[in-house]
Design a protein around this motif. Structure first.
Motif, PDB file in Angstrom:
ATOM      1  N   ILE A  90       0.887  -1.168   0.000  1.00 48.88           N
ATOM      2  CA  ILE A  90       0.000   0.000   0.000  1.00 48.88           C
ATOM      3  C   ILE A  90       0.921   1.212   0.000  1.00 48.88           C
ATOM      4  O   ILE A  90       1.876   1.252   0.777  1.00 48.88           O
ATOM      5  N   GLY A  91       0.650   2.190  -0.862  1.00 50.25           N
ATOM      6  CA  GLY A  91       1.547   3.334  -0.870  1.00 50.25           C
ATOM      7  C   GLY A  91       1.004   4.573  -1.536  1.00 50.25           C
ATOM      8  O   GLY A  91      -0.098   4.588  -2.081  1.00 50.25           O
ATOM      9  N   VAL A  92       1.843   5.592  -1.477  1.00 49.42           N
ATOM     10  CA  VAL A  92       1.544   6.872  -2.107  1.00 49.42           C
ATOM     11  C   VAL A  92       2.815   7.384  -2.778  1.00 49.42           C
ATOM     12  O   VAL A  92       3.896   7.330  -2.203  1.00 49.42           O
ATOM     13  N   LYS A  93       2.653   7.838  -4.002  1.00 47.99           N
ATOM     14  CA  LYS A  93       3.761   8.464  -4.740  1.00 47.99           C
ATOM     15  C   LYS A  93       3.463   9.960  -4.814  1.00 47.99           C
ATOM     16  O   LYS A  93       2.390  10.366  -5.264  1.00 47.99           O
ATOM     17  N   VAL A  94       4.408  10.756  -4.374  1.00 54.33           N
ATOM     18  CA  VAL A  94       4.252  12.207  -4.373  1.00 54.33           C
ATOM     19  C   VAL A  94       4.742  12.725  -5.726  1.00 54.33           C
ATOM     20  O   VAL A  94       5.923  12.638  -6.036  1.00 54.33           O
ATOM     21  N   LYS A  95       3.821  13.251  -6.523  1.00 53.22           N
ATOM     22  CA  LYS A  95       4.197  13.796  -7.831  1.00 53.22           C
ATOM     23  C   LYS A  95       4.559  15.267  -7.715  1.00 53.22           C
ATOM     24  O   LYS A  95       5.516  15.718  -8.316  1.00 53.22           O
ATOM     25  N   SER A  96       3.758  16.005  -6.944  1.00 50.86           N
ATOM     26  CA  SER A  96       4.063  17.417  -6.703  1.00 50.86           C
ATOM     27  C   SER A  96       3.298  17.875  -5.466  1.00 50.86           C
ATOM     28  O   SER A  96       2.258  17.318  -5.133  1.00 50.86           O
ATOM     29  N   PHE A 124      -0.797  13.352  -6.447  1.00 50.00           N
ATOM     30  CA  PHE A 124      -0.314  12.129  -5.828  1.00 50.00           C
ATOM     31  C   PHE A 124      -0.870  10.933  -6.583  1.00 50.00           C
ATOM     32  O   PHE A 124      -1.892  11.033  -7.258  1.00 50.00           O
ATOM     33  N   GLN A 125      -0.194   9.822  -6.442  1.00 46.73           N
ATOM     34  CA  GLN A 125      -0.712   8.562  -6.946  1.00 46.73           C
ATOM     35  C   GLN A 125      -0.747   7.604  -5.756  1.00 46.73           C
ATOM     36  O   GLN A 125       0.262   7.450  -5.058  1.00 46.73           O
ATOM     37  N   ILE A 126      -1.893   7.010  -5.516  1.00 47.66           N
ATOM     38  CA  ILE A 126      -1.997   6.024  -4.448  1.00 47.66           C
ATOM     39  C   ILE A 126      -2.195   4.658  -5.080  1.00 47.66           C
ATOM     40  O   ILE A 126      -2.745   4.540  -6.177  1.00 47.66           O
ATOM     41  N   PHE A 127      -1.732   3.618  -4.379  1.00 46.78           N
ATOM     42  CA  PHE A 127      -1.819   2.281  -4.959  1.00 46.78           C
ATOM     43  C   PHE A 127      -1.892   1.217  -3.878  1.00 46.78           C
ATOM     44  O   PHE A 127      -1.492   1.438  -2.735  1.00 46.78           O
ATOM     45  N   ALA A 128      -2.419   0.073  -4.285  1.00 44.77           N
ATOM     46  CA  ALA A 128      -2.435  -1.115  -3.439  1.00 44.77           C
ATOM     47  C   ALA A 128      -2.218  -2.311  -4.356  1.00 44.77           C
ATOM     48  O   ALA A 128      -2.624  -2.303  -5.523  1.00 44.77           O
ATOM     49  N   GLU A 129      -1.564  -3.329  -3.794  1.00 47.95           N
ATOM     50  CA  GLU A 129      -1.226  -4.493  -4.608  1.00 47.95           C
ATOM     51  C   GLU A 129      -1.188  -5.747  -3.745  1.00 47.95           C
ATOM     52  O   GLU A 129      -0.733  -5.715  -2.605  1.00 47.95           O
ATOM     53  N   SER A 162      -4.221   1.524  -8.930  1.00 52.33           N
ATOM     54  CA  SER A 162      -3.673   2.826  -8.572  1.00 52.33           C
ATOM     55  C   SER A 162      -4.632   3.908  -9.053  1.00 52.33           C
ATOM     56  O   SER A 162      -5.365   3.708 -10.023  1.00 52.33           O
ATOM     57  N   VAL A 163      -4.608   5.024  -8.357  1.00 51.81           N
ATOM     58  CA  VAL A 163      -5.463   6.160  -8.696  1.00 51.81           C
ATOM     59  C   VAL A 163      -4.628   7.425  -8.571  1.00 51.81           C
ATOM     60  O   VAL A 163      -3.910   7.611  -7.582  1.00 51.81           O
ATOM     61  N   ASN A 205     -10.136  13.975   2.291  1.00 48.23           N
ATOM     62  CA  ASN A 205     -10.474  13.036   1.220  1.00 48.23           C
ATOM     63  C   ASN A 205      -9.453  11.939   0.942  1.00 48.23           C
ATOM     64  O   ASN A 205      -9.751  10.998   0.219  1.00 48.23           O
ATOM     65  N   PHE A 206      -8.252  12.050   1.480  1.00 46.01           N
ATOM     66  CA  PHE A 206      -7.198  11.074   1.176  1.00 46.01           C
ATOM     67  C   PHE A 206      -7.593   9.651   1.572  1.00 46.01           C
ATOM     68  O   PHE A 206      -7.446   8.709   0.785  1.00 46.01           O
ATOM     69  N   ALA A 207      -8.094   9.468   2.776  1.00 46.21           N
ATOM     70  CA  ALA A 207      -8.441   8.124   3.257  1.00 46.21           C
ATOM     71  C   ALA A 207      -9.534   7.488   2.397  1.00 46.21           C
ATOM     72  O   ALA A 207      -9.496   6.286   2.132  1.00 46.21           O
ATOM     73  N   ARG A 208     -10.472   8.275   1.947  1.00 42.82           N
ATOM     74  CA  ARG A 208     -11.545   7.759   1.090  1.00 42.82           C
ATOM     75  C   ARG A 208     -10.970   7.220  -0.214  1.00 42.82           C
ATOM     76  O   ARG A 208     -11.360   6.148  -0.682  1.00 42.82           O
ATOM     77  N   SER A 209     -10.022   7.938  -0.791  1.00 44.57           N
ATOM     78  CA  SER A 209      -9.384   7.473  -2.022  1.00 44.57           C
ATOM     79  C   SER A 209      -8.533   6.234  -1.772  1.00 44.57           C
ATOM     80  O   SER A 209      -8.511   5.304  -2.579  1.00 44.57           O
TER      81      SER A 209
END
Length: 168
Positions: free
Chosen positions: A104-110, A119-124, A142-143, A156-160
């Motif tokens: 589970i993670g988050v990529k910080v784009k800007s 941001f891009q969030i993902f789970a795998e 990922s979203v 809204n972060f947790a909802r996403s």
């Protein structure tokens, strides 16, 4: 409480949140807190213990877990993940100690000056034991998300993140 008092309190809260989450370091604290909560809810088990996020590169914060107890993965409601773990169990004997990997993670784009950004969030769930390389043997979602400011992010972060965790 009057309408004016309520509006004043909401504005004060907004100002406090914007000041408290202004910059990547403050956002990182928020992301760590949220990822740990999601880790506890979705991927921690008696075999993994408590997990903590790490920076896998300079922009990606993630929690990774290798689950050795296949029965823990079968608790999922996701049919693709469930089928993959069943396939993993059929492909190896118990003495091989097959396992699958969660991320589970988050990529910080800007990040913008108001504490929002892209941001891009993902789970795998990955069941290509032991190498976890074959992308056909994983369930990944990922979203890409954008928040105007820290208040929008906090609300809204947790909802996403919940949405992408549907693969777990």
């Amino acid at each position: 409480m009057s309408v004016e008092d309520k509006e004043r309190l909401e504005e004060e809260l907004k100002i406090r949140v914007l000041q408290a989450m202004n910059g990547l370091e403050e956002l990182t604290g928020f992301f760590i807190f949220t990822l740990k909560n999601f880790s506890y809810r979705y991927i921690e088990s008696d075999t993994t213990g408590e997990l903590s996020p790490i920076w896998s590169d300079d922009k990606t914060l993630l929690i990774e877990s290798v689950e050795e107890k296949l029965a823990n993965g079968l608790k999922t409601d996701n049919p693709k993940t469930r089928a993959g773990i069943i396939d993993l169990a059929k492909s190896f004997s118990k003495k091989d100690r097959p396992s699958f990997r969660y991320r589970i993670g988050v990529k910080v784009k800007s990040v913008n000056a108001q504490g929002g950004g892209d941001f891009q969030i993902f789970a795998e769930v990955h069941w290509d034991f032991p190498d976890f390389e074959n992308k056909e043997k994983r369930n990944y979602l990922s979203v890409d998300i954008n928040y105007e400011d820290a208040l929008d992010l906090r609300n809204n972060f947790a909802r996403s993140l919940e949405e992408v965790c549907s693969v777990l």
